[in-house]
Design a protein around this motif. Structure first.
Motif, PDB file in Angstrom:
ATOM      1  N   VAL A   1      22.902  32.425  17.697  1.00 47.19           N
ATOM      2  CA  VAL A   1      21.844  33.615  16.749  1.00 47.19           C
ATOM      3  C   VAL A   1      22.051  34.735  17.138  1.00 47.19           C
ATOM      4  O   VAL A   1      22.771  35.211  17.921  1.00 47.19           O
ATOM      5  CB  VAL A   1      20.901  32.867  17.913  1.00 47.19           C
TER       6      VAL A   1
ATOM      7  N   SER B   1      17.370  27.284  15.944  1.00 44.84           N
ATOM      8  CA  SER B   1      16.233  27.753  15.847  1.00 44.84           C
ATOM      9  C   SER B   1      15.890  27.933  16.978  1.00 44.84           C
ATOM     10  O   SER B   1      16.071  28.616  18.378  1.00 44.84           O
ATOM     11  CB  SER B   1      15.791  25.769  16.541  1.00 44.84           C
ATOM     12  N   PHE B   2      15.447  29.767  16.151  1.00 43.46           N
ATOM     13  CA  PHE B   2      13.834  30.464  17.086  1.00 43.46           C
ATOM     14  C   PHE B   2      13.068  29.338  18.715  1.00 43.46           C
ATOM     15  O   PHE B   2      13.445  30.089  19.489  1.00 43.46           O
ATOM     16  CB  PHE B   2      14.146  31.372  16.393  1.00 43.46           C
ATOM     17  N   ARG B   3      12.356  28.648  18.340  1.00 47.01           N
ATOM     18  CA  ARG B   3      11.531  28.521  18.567  1.00 47.01           C
ATOM     19  C   ARG B   3      12.673  27.674  20.778  1.00 47.01           C
ATOM     20  O   ARG B   3      11.657  26.879  20.769  1.00 47.01           O
ATOM     21  CB  ARG B   3      11.273  27.503  18.479  1.00 47.01           C
TER      22      ARG B   3
ATOM     23  N   SER C   1      17.923  35.320  14.012  1.00 47.36           N
ATOM     24  CA  SER C   1      18.612  34.590  12.663  1.00 47.36           C
ATOM     25  C   SER C   1      19.787  33.504  13.523  1.00 47.36           C
ATOM     26  O   SER C   1      20.168  33.946  14.482  1.00 47.36           O
ATOM     27  CB  SER C   1      19.347  35.304  11.576  1.00 47.36           C
TER      28      SER C   1
ATOM     29  N   ASN D   1       6.798  32.377  15.841  1.00 45.60           N
ATOM     30  CA  ASN D   1       7.658  31.376  15.863  1.00 45.60           C
ATOM     31  C   ASN D   1       8.732  30.701  14.429  1.00 45.60           C
ATOM     32  O   ASN D   1       9.199  30.726  13.614  1.00 45.60           O
ATOM     33  CB  ASN D   1       7.804  29.687  16.478  1.00 45.60           C
TER      34      ASN D   1
ATOM     35  N   ASN E   1      10.186  33.941  13.662  1.00 41.25           N
ATOM     36  CA  ASN E   1      12.049  34.120  14.125  1.00 41.25           C
ATOM     37  C   ASN E   1      11.646  35.741  14.423  1.00 41.25           C
ATOM     38  O   ASN E   1      13.028  36.051  14.657  1.00 41.25           O
ATOM     39  CB  ASN E   1      13.148  33.579  13.678  1.00 41.25           C
ATOM     40  N   THR E   2      10.258  35.514  15.141  1.00 44.21           N
ATOM     41  CA  THR E   2      10.071  37.433  15.951  1.00 44.21           C
ATOM     42  C   THR E   2       9.737  37.424  16.584  1.00 44.21           C
ATOM     43  O   THR E   2       8.237  36.554  16.927  1.00 44.21           O
ATOM     44  CB  THR E   2       9.489  38.074  14.594  1.00 44.21           C
TER      45      THR E   2
END
Length: 121
Positions: free
Chosen positions: A1, A27-29, A24, A73, A76-77
């Motif tokens: 990421v 998966s951010f979550r 980026s 989520n 993505n921040t």
């Protein structure tokens, strides 16, 4: 990421800033997100962290009650709202991500490039 921090700047004591960290890649979550800071001549220190589901937050004693970490989520921040800033909050602020995370720098695998926060007295 990949992580990109922004939002730093120069502010007077007592003022506020909001830092953002856009992620980026994977998966951010799935990641615990953390904020750390490093002042000149000092080691990098933990500021705040938020769990994957943003149901739990953790803060260093030095910022508790003044800073708030949150995440979106869908965007993505992760954010760090900083209020009642003090000159001793002056540092480069870094966001970090890891599947587990914690309060130690060695608990995060991914790091952003840092954003400078300067608080004048």
């Amino acid at each position: 990421v990949q992580l990109q921090a922004s939002g730093g700047g120069l502010v007077q004591a007592g003022g506020s800033l909001r830092l953002s960290c856009a992620a980026s890649g994977r998966s951010f979550r799935n990641y615990v997100m953390g904020w750390f800071r490093q002042a000149p001549g000092k080691e990098r220190e933990f500021v705040a962290a938020i769990s994957r589901s943003h149901s739990s937050t953790y803060y260093a004693d030095s910022v508790k009650g003044r800073f708030t970490i949150s995440r979106d989520n869908a965007k993505n921040t992760v954010y760090l709202q900083m209020n009642s800033l003090k000159p001793e909050d002056t540092a480069v602020y870094y966001c970090a991500a890891d599947e587990r995370g914690g309060a130690g720098t060695d608990e995060y695998h991914y790091w952003g490039q840092g954003t400078q926060v300067t608080v004048s007295s």
